[in-house]
Design an enzyme around this catalytic site. Structure first.
Site, PDB file in Angstrom:
ATOM      1  N   ILE A  10       0.871  -1.192   0.000  1.00 31.29           N
ATOM      2  CA  ILE A  10       0.000   0.000   0.000  1.00 31.29           C
ATOM      3  C   ILE A  10       0.896   1.227   0.000  1.00 31.29           C
ATOM      4  O   ILE A  10       1.579   1.516   0.996  1.00 31.29           O
ATOM      5  CB  ILE A  10      -0.905   0.053   1.256  1.00 31.29           C
ATOM      6  N   THR A  11       0.912   1.942  -1.110  1.00 31.02           N
ATOM      7  CA  THR A  11       1.720   3.164  -1.121  1.00 31.02           C
ATOM      8  C   THR A  11       0.996   4.242  -0.318  1.00 31.02           C
ATOM      9  O   THR A  11      -0.233   4.261  -0.222  1.00 31.02           O
ATOM     10  CB  THR A  11       1.990   3.663  -2.558  1.00 31.02           C
ATOM     11  N   GLY A  12       1.776   5.119   0.278  1.00 27.51           N
ATOM     12  CA  GLY A  12       1.185   6.190   1.093  1.00 27.51           C
ATOM     13  C   GLY A  12       0.421   5.645   2.278  1.00 27.51           C
ATOM     14  O   GLY A  12      -0.683   6.099   2.573  1.00 27.51           O
ATOM     15  N   GLY A  16      -3.276   8.968   6.729  1.00 27.91           N
ATOM     16  CA  GLY A  16      -4.582   8.989   6.067  1.00 27.91           C
ATOM     17  C   GLY A  16      -5.246   7.640   5.897  1.00 27.91           C
ATOM     18  O   GLY A  16      -5.101   6.731   6.711  1.00 27.91           O
ATOM     19  N   TYR A 167      -4.746  18.211  -9.991  1.00 33.54           N
ATOM     20  CA  TYR A 167      -5.152  17.038  -9.188  1.00 33.54           C
ATOM     21  C   TYR A 167      -6.152  16.197  -9.974  1.00 33.54           C
ATOM     22  O   TYR A 167      -6.000  14.978 -10.103  1.00 33.54           O
ATOM     23  CB  TYR A 167      -5.764  17.517  -7.871  1.00 33.54           C
TER      24      TYR A 167
HETATM   25  N1  NAP Z   1      -9.073  12.537   1.454  1.00 34.19           N
HETATM   26  C1  NAP Z   1     -10.073  12.447   0.592  1.00 34.19           C
HETATM   27  O1  NAP Z   1     -11.194  12.881   0.855  1.00 34.19           O
HETATM   28  C2  NAP Z   1      -9.857  11.784  -0.740  1.00 34.19           C
HETATM   29  C3  NAP Z   1     -10.891  11.785  -1.679  1.00 34.19           C
HETATM   30  C4  NAP Z   1     -10.706  11.153  -2.914  1.00 34.19           C
HETATM   31  C5  NAP Z   1      -9.498  10.520  -3.164  1.00 34.19           C
HETATM   32  N2  NAP Z   1      -8.501  10.531  -2.231  1.00 34.19           N
HETATM   33  C6  NAP Z   1      -7.240   9.852  -2.558  1.00 34.19           C
HETATM   34  O2  NAP Z   1      -6.910   8.958  -1.507  1.00 34.19           O
HETATM   35  C7  NAP Z   1      -5.486   8.767  -1.472  1.00 34.19           C
HETATM   36  C8  NAP Z   1      -5.001   8.925  -0.039  1.00 34.19           C
HETATM   37  O3  NAP Z   1      -5.271  10.250   0.374  1.00 34.19           O
HETATM   38  P1  NAP Z   1      -5.373  10.704   1.904  1.00 34.19           P
HETATM   39  O4  NAP Z   1      -6.518  11.611   1.970  1.00 34.19           O
HETATM   40  O5  NAP Z   1      -5.273   9.533   2.801  1.00 34.19           O
HETATM   41  O6  NAP Z   1      -4.036  11.606   1.987  1.00 34.19           O
HETATM   42  P2  NAP Z   1      -2.942  11.855   3.113  1.00 34.19           P
HETATM   43  O7  NAP Z   1      -3.475  11.609   4.489  1.00 34.19           O
HETATM   44  O8  NAP Z   1      -2.387  13.204   2.808  1.00 34.19           O
HETATM   45  O9  NAP Z   1      -1.852  10.714   2.829  1.00 34.19           O
HETATM   46  C9  NAP Z   1      -1.143  10.698   1.625  1.00 34.19           C
HETATM   47  C10 NAP Z   1      -0.079   9.626   1.673  1.00 34.19           C
HETATM   48  O10 NAP Z   1       0.682   9.700   0.457  1.00 34.19           O
HETATM   49  C11 NAP Z   1       2.074   9.851   0.789  1.00 34.19           C
HETATM   50  N3  NAP Z   1       2.797  10.677  -0.177  1.00 34.19           N
HETATM   51  C12 NAP Z   1       2.508  11.937  -0.580  1.00 34.19           C
HETATM   52  N4  NAP Z   1       3.456  12.377  -1.416  1.00 34.19           N
HETATM   53  C13 NAP Z   1       4.373  11.391  -1.533  1.00 34.19           C
HETATM   54  C14 NAP Z   1       5.592  11.272  -2.229  1.00 34.19           C
HETATM   55  N5  NAP Z   1       6.115  12.245  -2.993  1.00 34.19           N
HETATM   56  N6  NAP Z   1       6.286  10.109  -2.114  1.00 34.19           N
HETATM   57  C15 NAP Z   1       5.814   9.107  -1.338  1.00 34.19           C
HETATM   58  N7  NAP Z   1       4.668   9.167  -0.644  1.00 34.19           N
HETATM   59  C16 NAP Z   1       3.969  10.306  -0.741  1.00 34.19           C
HETATM   60  C17 NAP Z   1       2.070  10.532   2.146  1.00 34.19           C
HETATM   61  O11 NAP Z   1       3.305  10.362   2.775  1.00 34.19           O
HETATM   62  P3  NAP Z   1       3.819  11.463   3.856  1.00 34.19           P
HETATM   63  O12 NAP Z   1       3.152  11.065   5.131  1.00 34.19           O
HETATM   64  O13 NAP Z   1       5.299  11.274   3.831  1.00 34.19           O
HETATM   65  O14 NAP Z   1       3.375  12.808   3.349  1.00 34.19           O
HETATM   66  C18 NAP Z   1       0.919   9.808   2.828  1.00 34.19           C
HETATM   67  O15 NAP Z   1       1.330   8.559   3.330  1.00 34.19           O
HETATM   68  C19 NAP Z   1      -4.909   9.788  -2.438  1.00 34.19           C
HETATM   69  O16 NAP Z   1      -4.585   9.172  -3.661  1.00 34.19           O
HETATM   70  C20 NAP Z   1      -6.050  10.778  -2.643  1.00 34.19           C
HETATM   71  O17 NAP Z   1      -5.973  11.450  -3.872  1.00 34.19           O
HETATM   72  C21 NAP Z   1      -8.649  11.144  -1.028  1.00 34.19           C
END
Ligand code: NAP
Length: 273
Positions: A10-12, A16, A167
């Site tokens: 699982i990347t990231g 979150g 985005y």
């Molecule tokens: N939140 C929402 O409501 C929502 C809605 C639709 C889709 N999504 C999608 O869901 C996914 C997860 O989002 P989230 O809301 O959980 O976001 P989040 O809490 O900001 O977490 C993002 C994750 O991605 C990692 N990441 C970011 N930039 C990176 C890089 N350059 N290299 C390696 N890792 C990197 C972060 O690592 P660090 O901790 O090191 O920053 C973190 O582990 C994303 O693809 C987002 O577009 C989210």
């Protein structure tokens, strides 16, 4: 699908919804490959999973804003594992992360396109031998309802840039790649689907945008887990889900020529051509 003995990347997953999904899959017996940039948070999650005493975990550090970093992650996973049952391509940056302005990756590509799409494209292609070795296996691309068509004359959005457009373009690219790869992999036992997990979950990305969260990581996590382990989606491929339900996407994704252009460009940009 039973998770006992299954290996999941699982990347990231240091933050979150990815972090939540990692914990849930480990709790039902998976060996979870946690990925992120922050070693301390990665090690913390690995300890948590190990102490819970069910599944197993290991941390892989890589910065996906560089294609070299992305390749290093694939190489590290391939060095340690012969098979990969589930690849959840989840890492991403939001429309406002570190500000809405245009930035570029280490390779000079528009940053949201690079992190949210191109790194996942490269990882999926490099990890295909491991996924094929584990078939039936699954790829889950965490995309969004936010989708903007790609202008093939200006993919890096040199003109008319906004964080929201960048985005949404990166998210549609993930969906187009999902449909394209599903067709390529038909009959291989590897399925690939994409989804919008939930709207404005309470995560770092959403908080950075100044928007009040309206859903939880548990809600979005359930939708990701559905595609990763649900029996009802076994064998299904090339689909997009809005939460738990199959849904339509931006019309550009149904244009075979556009998907072919994106594939050719992505192979070229990642050096796979
Ligand atoms: N939140 C929402 O409501 C929502 C809605 C639709 C889709 N999504 C999608 O869901 C996914 C997860 O989002 P989230 O809301 O959980 O976001 P989040 O809490 O900001 O977490 C993002 C994750 O991605 C990692 N990441 C970011 N930039 C990176 C890089 N350059 N290299 C390696 N890792 C990197 C972060 O690592 P660090 O901790 O090191 O920053 C973190 O582990 C994303 O693809 C987002 O577009 C989210």
């Amino acid at each position: 699908m039973t998770m006992d003995g299954k290996t999941v990347l699982i990347t990231g997953s240091t933050d979150g919804v990815g972090r939540y999904v990692a914990g849930r899959l480990a709790a039902v017996g998976a060996r979870v490959l946690v990925h992120g940039r922050d070693r301390e948070r990665g090690a913390g999650l690995v300890d948590e999973i190990k102490q819970a005493g069910r599944g197993d975990a290991a941390f892989y550090s890589a910065d996906l804003s560089s294609l070299a970093g992305t390749r290093q992650l694939a190489q590290a996973v391939m060095a340690d594992h012969k098979r990969l049952d589930i690849f959840i391509n989840n890492a991403g940056i939001g429309s406002q992360t570190s500000g809405p302005q245009r930035r570029t990756s280490a390779d000079g590509h528009e940053l949201r396109f690079a992190v949210n799409y191109l790194s996942g494209f490269l990882l999926a292609r490099l990890l295909l031998p491991l996924l094929k070795a584990a078939a039936p296996s699954r790829i889950v691309n965490v995309a969004s309802l936010g989708q903007h068509p790609i202008d093939f004359d200006d993919v890096m959005i040199a003109k008319g840039y906004s964080g929201s457009r960048a985005y949404a373009q990166s998210k549609l690219a993930q969906i187009m790649f999902t449909i394209d790869l599903a067709r390529e992999l038909a009959g291989s036992g590897v399925t690939v689907n994409s989804l919008h997990p939930a709207t404005y979950m309470n995560t770092t990305m959403v908080r950075a945008s100044g928007i009040a969260p309206i859903s939880t990581v548990e809600q979005g996590g359930a939708a990701i887990l559905h595609l990763a382990e649900g029996d009802d989606v076994a064998g299904k491929s090339g689909l997009f889900f809005n939460g738990m339900n199959e849904a339509k996407v931006n019309p550009q994704a149904y244009d075979a020529d556009a998907r072919q252009r994106l594939r050719a460009l992505s192979l070229e940009l990642t050096g796979l051509a």
